[in-house]
Scaffold this motif. Structure first.
Motif, PDB file in Angstrom:
ATOM      1  N   LYS A   1       0.838  -1.190   0.000  1.00  0.00           N
ATOM      2  CA  LYS A   1       0.000   0.000   0.000  1.00  0.00           C
ATOM      3  C   LYS A   1       0.879   1.249   0.000  1.00  0.00           C
ATOM      4  CE  LYS A   1      -3.822  -2.175   2.525  1.00  0.00           C
ATOM      5  NZ  LYS A   1      -4.672  -2.100   3.744  1.00  0.00           N
ATOM      6  N   LYS A   2       0.333   2.326  -0.545  1.00  0.00           N
ATOM      7  CA  LYS A   2       1.044   3.607  -0.610  1.00  0.00           C
ATOM      8  C   LYS A   2       2.425   3.422  -1.240  1.00  0.00           C
ATOM      9  CE  LYS A   2      -1.362   5.421   3.446  1.00  0.00           C
ATOM     10  NZ  LYS A   2      -1.239   6.031   4.798  1.00  0.00           N
ATOM     11  N   ASN A   3       2.437   2.849  -2.424  1.00  0.00           N
ATOM     12  CA  ASN A   3       3.689   2.558  -3.113  1.00  0.00           C
ATOM     13  C   ASN A   3       3.982   3.540  -4.240  1.00  0.00           C
ATOM     14  OD1 ASN A   3       1.688   1.744  -4.866  1.00  0.00           O
ATOM     15  ND2 ASN A   3       2.763  -0.095  -5.548  1.00  0.00           N
ATOM     16  N   GLU A   4       3.384   4.720  -4.182  1.00  0.00           N
ATOM     17  CA  GLU A   4       3.649   5.721  -5.206  1.00  0.00           C
ATOM     18  C   GLU A   4       5.069   6.267  -5.063  1.00  0.00           C
ATOM     19  OE1 GLU A   4       0.632   8.694  -4.829  1.00  0.00           O
ATOM     20  OE2 GLU A   4      -0.570   7.807  -6.418  1.00  0.00           O
ATOM     21  N   LYS A   5       5.709   6.496  -6.175  1.00  0.00           N
ATOM     22  CA  LYS A   5       7.063   7.054  -6.171  1.00  0.00           C
ATOM     23  C   LYS A   5       6.977   8.556  -5.947  1.00  0.00           C
ATOM     24  CE  LYS A   5       9.145   3.667  -9.297  1.00  0.00           C
ATOM     25  NZ  LYS A   5       9.916   3.487 -10.558  1.00  0.00           N
ATOM     26  N   ASN A   6       7.289   8.988  -4.759  1.00  0.00           N
ATOM     27  CA  ASN A   6       7.238  10.409  -4.427  1.00  0.00           C
ATOM     28  C   ASN A   6       8.531  10.907  -3.795  1.00  0.00           C
ATOM     29  OD1 ASN A   6       6.960   9.023  -2.043  1.00  0.00           O
ATOM     30  ND2 ASN A   6       5.318  10.305  -1.238  1.00  0.00           N
ATOM     31  N   VAL A   7       9.620  10.158  -4.020  1.00  0.00           N
ATOM     32  CA  VAL A   7      10.937  10.543  -3.516  1.00  0.00           C
ATOM     33  C   VAL A   7      11.946  10.384  -4.645  1.00  0.00           C
ATOM     34  CG1 VAL A   7      12.765  10.068  -1.840  1.00  0.00           C
ATOM     35  CG2 VAL A   7      10.363   9.854  -1.161  1.00  0.00           C
ATOM     36  N   PHE A   8      12.879  11.324  -4.750  1.00  0.00           N
ATOM     37  CA  PHE A   8      13.936  11.249  -5.757  1.00  0.00           C
ATOM     38  C   PHE A   8      15.274  11.100  -5.059  1.00  0.00           C
ATOM     39  CE2 PHE A   8      17.140  13.406  -8.440  1.00  0.00           C
ATOM     40  CZ  PHE A   8      17.065  12.584  -9.556  1.00  0.00           C
ATOM     41  N   CYS A   9      16.031  10.075  -5.442  1.00  0.00           N
ATOM     42  CA  CYS A   9      17.361   9.834  -4.878  1.00  0.00           C
ATOM     43  C   CYS A   9      18.390  10.474  -5.797  1.00  0.00           C
ATOM     44  CB  CYS A   9      17.626   8.342  -4.728  1.00  0.00           C
ATOM     45  SG  CYS A   9      19.267   7.963  -4.079  1.00  0.00           S
ATOM     46  N   LEU A  10      19.103  11.470  -5.288  1.00  0.00           N
ATOM     47  CA  LEU A  10      20.074  12.172  -6.109  1.00  0.00           C
ATOM     48  C   LEU A  10      21.308  11.321  -6.397  1.00  0.00           C
ATOM     49  CD1 LEU A  10      18.423  14.603  -4.591  1.00  0.00           C
ATOM     50  CD2 LEU A  10      20.326  15.979  -5.411  1.00  0.00           C
ATOM     51  N   ASP A  11      21.647  10.424  -5.486  1.00  0.00           N
ATOM     52  CA  ASP A  11      22.843   9.594  -5.678  1.00  0.00           C
ATOM     53  C   ASP A  11      22.599   8.473  -6.685  1.00  0.00           C
ATOM     54  OD1 ASP A  11      24.429  11.032  -3.779  1.00  0.00           O
ATOM     55  OD2 ASP A  11      23.326  10.028  -2.182  1.00  0.00           O
ATOM     56  N   CYS A  12      21.382   7.954  -6.726  1.00  0.00           N
ATOM     57  CA  CYS A  12      21.044   6.890  -7.681  1.00  0.00           C
ATOM     58  C   CYS A  12      20.364   7.427  -8.928  1.00  0.00           C
ATOM     59  CB  CYS A  12      20.141   5.850  -7.013  1.00  0.00           C
ATOM     60  SG  CYS A  12      20.889   5.029  -5.588  1.00  0.00           S
ATOM     61  N   CYS A  13      19.964   8.707  -8.892  1.00  0.00           N
ATOM     62  CA  CYS A  13      19.292   9.356 -10.027  1.00  0.00           C
ATOM     63  C   CYS A  13      18.048   8.573 -10.448  1.00  0.00           C
ATOM     64  CB  CYS A  13      20.250   9.503 -11.209  1.00  0.00           C
ATOM     65  SG  CYS A  13      21.632  10.621 -10.887  1.00  0.00           S
ATOM     66  N   THR A  14      17.217   8.245  -9.470  1.00  0.00           N
ATOM     67  CA  THR A  14      16.007   7.497  -9.769  1.00  0.00           C
ATOM     68  C   THR A  14      14.908   7.874  -8.790  1.00  0.00           C
ATOM     69  OG1 THR A  14      15.122   5.268 -10.122  1.00  0.00           O
ATOM     70  CG2 THR A  14      16.615   5.561  -8.279  1.00  0.00           C
ATOM     71  N   SER A  15      13.677   7.594  -9.195  1.00  0.00           N
ATOM     72  CA  SER A  15      12.526   7.833  -8.328  1.00  0.00           C
ATOM     73  C   SER A  15      12.243   6.576  -7.522  1.00  0.00           C
ATOM     74  CB  SER A  15      11.300   8.211  -9.162  1.00  0.00           C
ATOM     75  OG  SER A  15      11.024   7.207 -10.128  1.00  0.00           O
ATOM     76  N   ILE A  16      11.861   6.737  -6.258  1.00  0.00           N
ATOM     77  CA  ILE A  16      11.606   5.611  -5.368  1.00  0.00           C
ATOM     78  C   ILE A  16      10.334   5.879  -4.572  1.00  0.00           C
ATOM     79  CG2 ILE A  16      14.047   5.012  -5.155  1.00  0.00           C
ATOM     80  CD1 ILE A  16      14.089   6.403  -2.454  1.00  0.00           C
ATOM     81  N   CYS A  17       9.813   4.812  -3.962  1.00  0.00           N
ATOM     82  CA  CYS A  17       8.631   4.923  -3.111  1.00  0.00           C
ATOM     83  C   CYS A  17       9.067   4.852  -1.647  1.00  0.00           C
ATOM     84  CB  CYS A  17       7.627   3.819  -3.447  1.00  0.00           C
ATOM     85  SG  CYS A  17       8.071   2.187  -2.789  1.00  0.00           S
ATOM     86  N   PRO A  18       8.171   5.140  -0.698  1.00  0.00           N
ATOM     87  CA  PRO A  18       8.553   5.092   0.719  1.00  0.00           C
ATOM     88  C   PRO A  18       9.084   3.741   1.168  1.00  0.00           C
ATOM     89  CG  PRO A  18       6.488   6.280   0.473  1.00  0.00           C
ATOM     90  CD  PRO A  18       6.811   5.707  -0.874  1.00  0.00           C
ATOM     91  N   HIS A  19       8.632   2.660   0.521  1.00  0.00           N
ATOM     92  CA  HIS A  19       9.108   1.334   0.908  1.00  0.00           C
ATOM     93  C   HIS A  19      10.542   1.085   0.448  1.00  0.00           C
ATOM     94  CE1 HIS A  19       5.042   0.083   2.157  1.00  0.00           C
ATOM     95  NE2 HIS A  19       4.618   0.772   1.120  1.00  0.00           N
ATOM     96  N   CYS A  20      11.051   1.895  -0.455  1.00  0.00           N
ATOM     97  CA  CYS A  20      12.430   1.755  -0.937  1.00  0.00           C
ATOM     98  C   CYS A  20      13.430   2.493  -0.052  1.00  0.00           C
ATOM     99  CB  CYS A  20      12.552   2.288  -2.363  1.00  0.00           C
ATOM    100  SG  CYS A  20      11.533   1.452  -3.590  1.00  0.00           S
ATOM    101  N   LEU A  21      12.948   3.286   0.886  1.00  0.00           N
ATOM    102  CA  LEU A  21      13.833   4.139   1.684  1.00  0.00           C
ATOM    103  C   LEU A  21      14.935   3.387   2.435  1.00  0.00           C
ATOM    104  CD1 LEU A  21      11.312   6.758   3.142  1.00  0.00           C
ATOM    105  CD2 LEU A  21      12.922   7.035   1.262  1.00  0.00           C
ATOM    106  N   PRO A  22      14.678   2.192   2.984  1.00  0.00           N
ATOM    107  CA  PRO A  22      15.768   1.503   3.686  1.00  0.00           C
ATOM    108  C   PRO A  22      17.005   1.285   2.836  1.00  0.00           C
ATOM    109  CG  PRO A  22      13.680   0.477   4.228  1.00  0.00           C
ATOM    110  CD  PRO A  22      13.393   1.485   3.151  1.00  0.00           C
ATOM    111  N   SER A  23      16.843   1.105   1.545  1.00  0.00           N
ATOM    112  CA  SER A  23      17.998   0.878   0.667  1.00  0.00           C
ATOM    113  C   SER A  23      18.704   2.178   0.294  1.00  0.00           C
ATOM    114  CB  SER A  23      17.546   0.164  -0.615  1.00  0.00           C
ATOM    115  OG  SER A  23      16.936  -1.079  -0.307  1.00  0.00           O
ATOM    116  N   HIS A  24      18.087   3.316   0.607  1.00  0.00           N
ATOM    117  CA  HIS A  24      18.668   4.617   0.240  1.00  0.00           C
ATOM    118  C   HIS A  24      18.840   5.517   1.466  1.00  0.00           C
ATOM    119  CE1 HIS A  24      17.847   3.937  -4.148  1.00  0.00           C
ATOM    120  NE2 HIS A  24      16.878   3.177  -3.643  1.00  0.00           N
ATOM    121  N   ARG A  25      18.899   4.922   2.646  1.00  0.00           N
ATOM    122  CA  ARG A  25      18.863   5.726   3.873  1.00  0.00           C
ATOM    123  C   ARG A  25      20.079   6.633   4.042  1.00  0.00           C
ATOM    124  NH1 ARG A  25      19.622   0.423   5.066  1.00  0.00           N
ATOM    125  NH2 ARG A  25      21.544  -0.202   6.150  1.00  0.00           N
TER     126      ARG A  25
END
Length: 247
Positions: free
Chosen positions: A30-54
């Protein structure tokens, strides 16, 4: 590439990435919309992806009148946003990322965007970040004077993490950060060692309950928290509802 001059990788990706679409890695969440941009990976991510980009630089993307926007305060840490018209949503100034072309047969008096002819307020001349970048590259041939060094960029405090994130999605940094104060404050007594072990178990549960226990622990000068406080903080339930008496 514009006029033979290259944009920074993060800026090019910010302009081309799609946001507010479902994350392919968390399709069933749930709530898997991509609303975060990672500047180091240059990609859009969702809140569930945050642990890999912390440990990466993260930029929150917001939505305003069906367009992607970024807080002016965050974007100013990366690039000069002067002369770009900002809009206010939820008491925060935001800037549009992409161009918003507007066809006009006749122009009246006033300010208009240098790239898409959109009507603007004084004294702004760009309606979006993309419009300013294109203008600078076209007329000055160099974007480097407008870029800023930013080694750390965190999400704003109002960013909501889905409550559905399970134990396996809890970040490793959460466990480490909460265990370190325990080990540094604990002594050699058995009761304090048990306290550290019990808190390690609790940290794997919901963050809301854990933050309450941590707050009580840090506020207590003796570094002791009763079992009753822990149980109350981690499992708060409302009382059994009672019907009102019939008249």
């Amino acid at each position: 590439m514009i006029m033979g001059y290259q944009k920074p990788a993060w800026l090019e990706a910010l302009y081309t990435q799609k946001f507010f679409v479902g994350c392919s890695y968390h399709e069933n969440a749930k709530k898997n919309e991509k609303n975060v941009f990672c500047l180091d990976c240059c990609t859009s991510i969702c809140p569930h992806c945050l642990p890999s980009h912390r440990f990466h630089r993260l930029l929150q993307i917001r939505r305003y009148v069906y367009h992607d926007v970024v807080r002016m305060e965050d974007l100013q840490k990366l690039i000069d946003c002067s002369n770009v018209q900002a809009y206010t949503i939820n008491s925060a100034k935001v800037v549009f990322i992409k161009k918003r072309p507007q066809n006009r047969q006749f122009k009246g008096s006033g300010n208009y965007c240098t790239s898409c002819d959109r009507s603007l307020q004084e004294p702004f001349i760009h309606c979006s970040l993309g419009c300013k970048v294109d203008f600078v590259l076209k007329h000055y041939k160099d974007l480097s004077p407008y870029l800023r060094t930013c080694n750390s960029l965190q999400l704003s405090p109002d960013f909501l993490i889905p409550q559905e994130m399970g134990d396996e999605e809890m970040t490793r940094s959460t466990v480490v950060d909460c265990d370190e104060p325990m080990s540094s404050c604990s002594g050699s007594s058995g009761s304090e060692n048990n306290m550290s072990m019990s808190c390690t178990e609790i940290v794997r549960k919901r963050r809301s309950g854990w933050s309450t226990v941590c707050a009580k622990f840090m506020a207590n000068s003796n570094n002791k928290v009763s079992d009753e406080d822990m149980a109350t903080s981690m499992s708060r339930r409302k009382g059994i509802p009672h019907r009102s008496p019939l008249c």
